[in-house]
Design a protein around this motif. Sequence first.
Motif, PDB file in Angstrom:
ATOM      1  N   ARG A 450       0.843  -1.200   0.000  1.00  0.00           N
ATOM      2  CA  ARG A 450       0.000   0.000   0.000  1.00  0.00           C
ATOM      3  C   ARG A 450       0.873   1.243   0.000  1.00  0.00           C
ATOM      4  NH1 ARG A 450      -4.959  -2.040   3.948  1.00  0.00           N
ATOM      5  NH2 ARG A 450      -6.380  -2.420   2.192  1.00  0.00           N
ATOM      6  N   GLN A 482      -7.917  -0.834  -1.905  1.00  0.00           N
ATOM      7  CA  GLN A 482      -8.024   0.620  -1.955  1.00  0.00           C
ATOM      8  C   GLN A 482      -7.237   1.132  -3.165  1.00  0.00           C
ATOM      9  OE1 GLN A 482     -10.060   2.063   0.194  1.00  0.00           O
ATOM     10  NE2 GLN A 482     -10.374   0.081   1.240  1.00  0.00           N
ATOM     11  N   ASP A 485      -3.513   0.106  -4.050  1.00  0.00           N
ATOM     12  CA  ASP A 485      -3.148  -1.171  -3.414  1.00  0.00           C
ATOM     13  C   ASP A 485      -2.681  -2.182  -4.468  1.00  0.00           C
ATOM     14  OD1 ASP A 485      -3.795  -0.183  -0.983  1.00  0.00           O
ATOM     15  OD2 ASP A 485      -5.566  -1.444  -0.649  1.00  0.00           O
TER      16      ASP A 485
END
Length: 554
Positions: A450, A482, A485
């Motif tokens: 991330r 997200q 990601d």
Amino acid sequence: MALLRLIKGFAPGKTFPLNESSYTLGRAHDCEIQLDAASVSRRHVRIFRRGGDWYIEDLKSRNGTLLNNRPVLEPTRLNHRDRIQVCSIVLYFYADGREHETGGIEEFQAKIADMGPEDQSSYMATFDMLRQKHALGQTMASAEVKLRALVEIGRHLGEAVQVEEVLMRILDSLFVIFPQADRGIIVLREPNTNILVPKALKQRNPNHDEVRLSRTILQNVISTGQAILSADAAQDSRFDMAQSISHSPIRSMMCAPLVGIDGNAIGVLQIDAATTMRQFTSQDLEILASVANQATVAVRNAQLMESAMAEASIRRELNVAHKVQQGFLPAMKPSVNGYEFFDYYSPARQLGGDYFDYVPLQDGRLAVILGDVSGKGISASLLMAKMSAEARYLLAMHPNLADAMFALNNTFCDDRWGDRFITVAAGVLDPKTHDLELVNAGHVPPMLCRPNMKPQALKMERTFPIGVFPDSTFPVIQLRLQPGDTLFFFTDGATDGINKNAEMFGMDRLCECWTPYRPTIQEQGDALIQAISDFVGDVPYADDICVTGIRRKL
């Protein structure tokens, strides 16, 4: 009159006199010479006469024709004792029809193969005494003839590429040097054993009388490395215990060992006559020993050539298998709105056991699966092919990931696969909700990267691999991706690379590759592959490397 003799195939020993001007060989019923083998084309090859010579022409057959182990690419003139190979069938061409002078090694070997345990002390062969008037004929070759024959031996042996061809050329030349010889036999020792196996036989007369080769004499020549000359083998005190000699028509005989550069004998060359009226001399024995030395080198070279040809054939087959295996892997990355993908696959050997795939599902979801078959090489690659087909089918058939994995596991819980198993990491992405279902069957956990965070392995319950226990269940975890990601799946080959200092690449270095945030998944994946390559250097990879990744775009 010319003829063909079948050496290897459906009726060894059968002859085909060539009375007409043209003959077609093949499986078709209208061929003048039918060759009963499935790999032979219907009209495979033609043999025809032009002027006073015979020629051979391949008829654009499926598997080709070999003449003296070389492909027949155009009409080629045949010479006496040329070797013709049509798939698994071998024939010899005789320009003057004297096929009986070639020997009969196939019949000889077949008889040896049929021996019972009680006959293991000796080898059986076929032999016939020549007529007495032949014994009174020419019994000595001139020095000029012997020298010319020795030169021919050296020349021809340098051209031979197969052991069978080498041995028969040796015996052909020895019969020129020793007109009094009735029979010549060459036995070779099986690699890494003391077992002597007849490999070549030549005799002047085709009629069959039973004769024996003494294991005692052969083993004595092998063990001492010394040649033996006997003016009358039946009366020779050295052979008192060798009933196979005393009860046979062999009289004068010579045996010489084939001694390699390491000093160990690899076989024995024997020449014998059926009468004492034409005895071999000590000078003959010296010539035979000289020929045996040349023969040893030629046999070794032919064996190396055959090994090299076999290895080259295996390499060609592996190249084809490698291309076939690559065909099981995705040809391109998926096209999913808002997502990008990465994949990399490098087998440690020509054939690998790692596997990955993208499987589009009917409801718009996408399955991503990566596996690692236990073991390496051909067996692992075959199981990988089976895995590819089964996984794609079951993921498409079962909308629930856990159900698909349950069915996949039971497919491979079968005795047919022996003790093989497959570790698997799989996920199903819903690009509409960005939800990802994940399963881990004994595999390395996927790594989540991330922005502005250190990469971390997902915490998943690690169950047994696929194919270990039937009816195993595989817990599913949920993950929502997200923007930015990235989730990487990889096999342990990515972390187990070893450098010249015997250090392992490891998980820490893997995480370092993905710590800097990079704008695309391709750059992230390339950073890992480059880091592994730089770390390992020239050390060969010990395991396959397979990496796949999913990234939700920012």
